[in-house]
Scaffold this motif. Structure first.
Motif, PDB file in Angstrom:
ATOM      1  N   THR A   1       0.821  -1.207   0.000  1.00 15.07           N
ATOM      2  CA  THR A   1       0.000   0.000   0.000  1.00 15.07           C
ATOM      3  C   THR A   1       0.853   1.254   0.000  1.00 15.07           C
ATOM      4  O   THR A   1       0.388   2.320  -0.394  1.00 15.07           O
ATOM      5  CB  THR A   1      -0.945   0.006   1.213  1.00 15.07           C
ATOM      6  N   SER A   2       2.101   1.146   0.412  1.00 14.74           N
ATOM      7  CA  SER A   2       2.987   2.319   0.427  1.00 14.74           C
ATOM      8  C   SER A   2       3.771   2.466  -0.874  1.00 14.74           C
ATOM      9  O   SER A   2       4.564   3.390  -1.003  1.00 14.74           O
ATOM     10  CB  SER A   2       3.959   2.208   1.607  1.00 14.74           C
ATOM     11  N   ALA A   3       3.558   1.577  -1.838  1.00 17.23           N
ATOM     12  CA  ALA A   3       4.266   1.664  -3.117  1.00 17.23           C
ATOM     13  C   ALA A   3       3.803   2.884  -3.892  1.00 17.23           C
ATOM     14  O   ALA A   3       2.649   3.309  -3.801  1.00 17.23           O
ATOM     15  CB  ALA A   3       4.017   0.398  -3.937  1.00 17.23           C
ATOM     16  N   GLY A   4       4.689   3.439  -4.676  1.00 16.71           N
ATOM     17  CA  GLY A   4       4.358   4.618  -5.470  1.00 16.71           C
ATOM     18  C   GLY A   4       3.558   4.250  -6.716  1.00 16.71           C
ATOM     19  O   GLY A   4       3.321   3.081  -7.017  1.00 16.71           O
ATOM     20  N   TRP A   5       3.141   5.294  -7.438  1.00 14.77           N
ATOM     21  CA  TRP A   5       2.340   5.091  -8.644  1.00 14.77           C
ATOM     22  C   TRP A   5       3.091   4.266  -9.682  1.00 14.77           C
ATOM     23  O   TRP A   5       2.504   3.443 -10.377  1.00 14.77           O
ATOM     24  CB  TRP A   5       1.948   6.435  -9.259  1.00 14.77           C
ATOM     25  N   GLY A   6       4.376   4.497  -9.801  1.00 16.59           N
ATOM     26  CA  GLY A   6       5.180   3.773 -10.784  1.00 16.59           C
ATOM     27  C   GLY A   6       5.183   2.279 -10.543  1.00 16.59           C
ATOM     28  O   GLY A   6       5.109   1.480 -11.478  1.00 16.59           O
ATOM     29  N   GLU A   7       5.263   1.902  -9.288  1.00 19.25           N
ATOM     30  CA  GLU A   7       5.245   0.476  -8.926  1.00 19.25           C
ATOM     31  C   GLU A   7       3.902  -0.168  -9.265  1.00 19.25           C
ATOM     32  O   GLU A   7       3.836  -1.268  -9.802  1.00 19.25           O
ATOM     33  CB  GLU A   7       5.543   0.331  -7.437  1.00 19.25           C
ATOM     34  N   TRP A   8       2.820   0.536  -8.947  1.00 17.47           N
ATOM     35  CA  TRP A   8       1.482   0.020  -9.243  1.00 17.47           C
ATOM     36  C   TRP A   8       1.264  -0.096 -10.746  1.00 17.47           C
ATOM     37  O   TRP A   8       0.732  -1.093 -11.231  1.00 17.47           O
ATOM     38  CB  TRP A   8       0.415   0.930  -8.625  1.00 17.47           C
ATOM     39  N   LEU A   9       1.670   0.931 -11.483  1.00 25.64           N
ATOM     40  CA  LEU A   9       1.484   0.902 -12.934  1.00 25.64           C
ATOM     41  C   LEU A   9       2.338  -0.167 -13.594  1.00 25.64           C
ATOM     42  O   LEU A   9       1.921  -0.789 -14.575  1.00 25.64           O
ATOM     43  CB  LEU A   9       1.815   2.278 -13.524  1.00 25.64           C
ATOM     44  N   ARG A  10       3.535  -0.407 -13.073  1.00 26.04           N
ATOM     45  CA  ARG A  10       4.422  -1.430 -13.618  1.00 26.04           C
ATOM     46  C   ARG A  10       3.801  -2.815 -13.526  1.00 26.04           C
ATOM     47  O   ARG A  10       4.013  -3.672 -14.380  1.00 26.04           O
ATOM     48  CB  ARG A  10       5.756  -1.413 -12.881  1.00 26.04           C
ATOM     49  N   VAL A  11       2.995  -3.036 -12.514  1.00 24.84           N
ATOM     50  CA  VAL A  11       2.347  -4.336 -12.331  1.00 24.84           C
ATOM     51  C   VAL A  11       0.980  -4.388 -13.018  1.00 24.84           C
ATOM     52  O   VAL A  11       0.646  -5.367 -13.689  1.00 24.84           O
ATOM     53  CB  VAL A  11       2.199  -4.653 -10.817  1.00 24.84           C
ATOM     54  N   LEU A  12       0.196  -3.334 -12.885  1.00 29.45           N
ATOM     55  CA  LEU A  12      -1.192  -3.379 -13.344  1.00 29.45           C
ATOM     56  C   LEU A  12      -1.380  -3.186 -14.844  1.00 29.45           C
ATOM     57  O   LEU A  12      -2.224  -3.851 -15.444  1.00 29.45           O
ATOM     58  CB  LEU A  12      -2.024  -2.342 -12.592  1.00 29.45           C
ATOM     59  N   VAL A  13      -0.628  -2.302 -15.473  1.00 32.57           N
ATOM     60  CA  VAL A  13      -0.855  -2.020 -16.892  1.00 32.57           C
ATOM     61  C   VAL A  13      -0.629  -3.250 -17.766  1.00 32.57           C
ATOM     62  O   VAL A  13      -1.496  -3.596 -18.583  1.00 32.57           O
ATOM     63  CB  VAL A  13      -0.021  -0.808 -17.353  1.00 32.57           C
ATOM     64  N   PRO A  14       0.491  -3.965 -17.645  1.00 30.88           N
ATOM     65  CA  PRO A  14       0.637  -5.165 -18.482  1.00 30.88           C
ATOM     66  C   PRO A  14      -0.423  -6.228 -18.195  1.00 30.88           C
ATOM     67  O   PRO A  14      -0.927  -6.874 -19.120  1.00 30.88           O
ATOM     68  CB  PRO A  14       2.032  -5.693 -18.135  1.00 30.88           C
ATOM     69  N   ALA A  15      -0.774  -6.393 -16.927  1.00 34.16           N
ATOM     70  CA  ALA A  15      -1.785  -7.392 -16.578  1.00 34.16           C
ATOM     71  C   ALA A  15      -3.140  -7.027 -17.165  1.00 34.16           C
ATOM     72  O   ALA A  15      -3.853  -7.891 -17.693  1.00 34.16           O
ATOM     73  CB  ALA A  15      -1.884  -7.529 -15.061  1.00 34.16           C
ATOM     74  N   MET A  16      -3.497  -5.758 -17.107  1.00 38.35           N
ATOM     75  CA  MET A  16      -4.794  -5.332 -17.652  1.00 38.35           C
ATOM     76  C   MET A  16      -4.829  -5.472 -19.173  1.00 38.35           C
ATOM     77  O   MET A  16      -5.854  -5.856 -19.742  1.00 38.35           O
ATOM     78  CB  MET A  16      -5.088  -3.895 -17.221  1.00 38.35           C
ATOM     79  N   LEU A  17      -3.721  -5.201 -19.838  1.00 41.82           N
ATOM     80  CA  LEU A  17      -3.663  -5.393 -21.284  1.00 41.82           C
ATOM     81  C   LEU A  17      -3.808  -6.867 -21.659  1.00 41.82           C
ATOM     82  O   LEU A  17      -4.500  -7.212 -22.621  1.00 41.82           O
ATOM     83  CB  LEU A  17      -2.356  -4.834 -21.838  1.00 41.82           C
ATOM     84  N   ILE A  18      -3.170  -7.720 -20.916  1.00 41.55           N
ATOM     85  CA  ILE A  18      -3.269  -9.162 -21.182  1.00 41.55           C
ATOM     86  C   ILE A  18      -4.697  -9.645 -20.970  1.00 41.55           C
ATOM     87  O   ILE A  18      -5.231 -10.404 -21.784  1.00 41.55           O
ATOM     88  CB  ILE A  18      -2.270  -9.935 -20.304  1.00 41.55           C
ATOM     89  N   TRP A  19      -5.326  -9.207 -19.884  1.00 45.16           N
ATOM     90  CA  TRP A  19      -6.720  -9.593 -19.624  1.00 45.16           C
ATOM     91  C   TRP A  19      -7.626  -9.117 -20.760  1.00 45.16           C
ATOM     92  O   TRP A  19      -8.482  -9.855 -21.243  1.00 45.16           O
ATOM     93  CB  TRP A  19      -7.210  -8.996 -18.306  1.00 45.16           C
ATOM     94  N   GLY A  20      -7.464  -7.879 -21.177  1.00 45.42           N
ATOM     95  CA  GLY A  20      -8.314  -7.324 -22.224  1.00 45.42           C
ATOM     96  C   GLY A  20      -8.101  -7.984 -23.571  1.00 45.42           C
ATOM     97  O   GLY A  20      -9.060  -8.328 -24.268  1.00 45.42           O
ATOM     98  N   LEU A  21      -6.844  -8.188 -23.964  1.00 42.90           N
ATOM     99  CA  LEU A  21      -6.565  -8.825 -25.250  1.00 42.90           C
ATOM    100  C   LEU A  21      -6.999 -10.290 -25.260  1.00 42.90           C
ATOM    101  O   LEU A  21      -7.427 -10.806 -26.291  1.00 42.90           O
ATOM    102  CB  LEU A  21      -5.074  -8.707 -25.578  1.00 42.90           C
ATOM    103  N   GLY A  22      -6.902 -10.931 -24.116  1.00 45.52           N
ATOM    104  CA  GLY A  22      -7.357 -12.321 -24.032  1.00 45.52           C
ATOM    105  C   GLY A  22      -8.862 -12.459 -24.148  1.00 45.52           C
ATOM    106  O   GLY A  22      -9.371 -13.474 -24.625  1.00 45.52           O
TER     107      GLY A  22
END
Length: 83
Positions: free
Chosen positions: A43-64
């Motif tokens: 929860t203390s991670a910065g925006w960059g850390e969250w985006l590094r994990v979430l953006v690729p995962a969300m793209l994979i979910w959407g394309l799948g």
């Protein structure tokens, strides 16, 4: 009554986009929850850390989800009549 090819394509495109959008939202939520429980995200991670994990995962979910949504939309056009 056999639906027209234009109707099948229209329903397939709508189904693909709707399911992909739903998969992006729910997949991002699922990834965030799993990331928090496994300790990959904090929860203390910065925006960059969250985006590094979430953006690729969300793209994979959407394309799948795109081909599945297209197939569901195509078959839905065969079942439901347009009023």
């Amino acid at each position: 009554m056999d639906p027209s090819p234009a109707r099948r394509v229209r329903w397939a495109m709508r189904g693909a986009l709707i399911l992909a959008l739903l998969a992006v939202v729910l997949g991002g939520l699922f990834t965030a929850i799993i990331g928090l429980f496994t300790g990959q995200l904090t929860t203390s991670a910065g925006w960059g850390e969250w985006l590094r994990v979430l953006v690729p995962a969300m793209l994979i979910w959407g394309l799948g989800a795109l081909p599945f949504g297209a197939a569901l939309g195509f078959f839905a056009s065969l079942i439901w009549r347009e009023v």
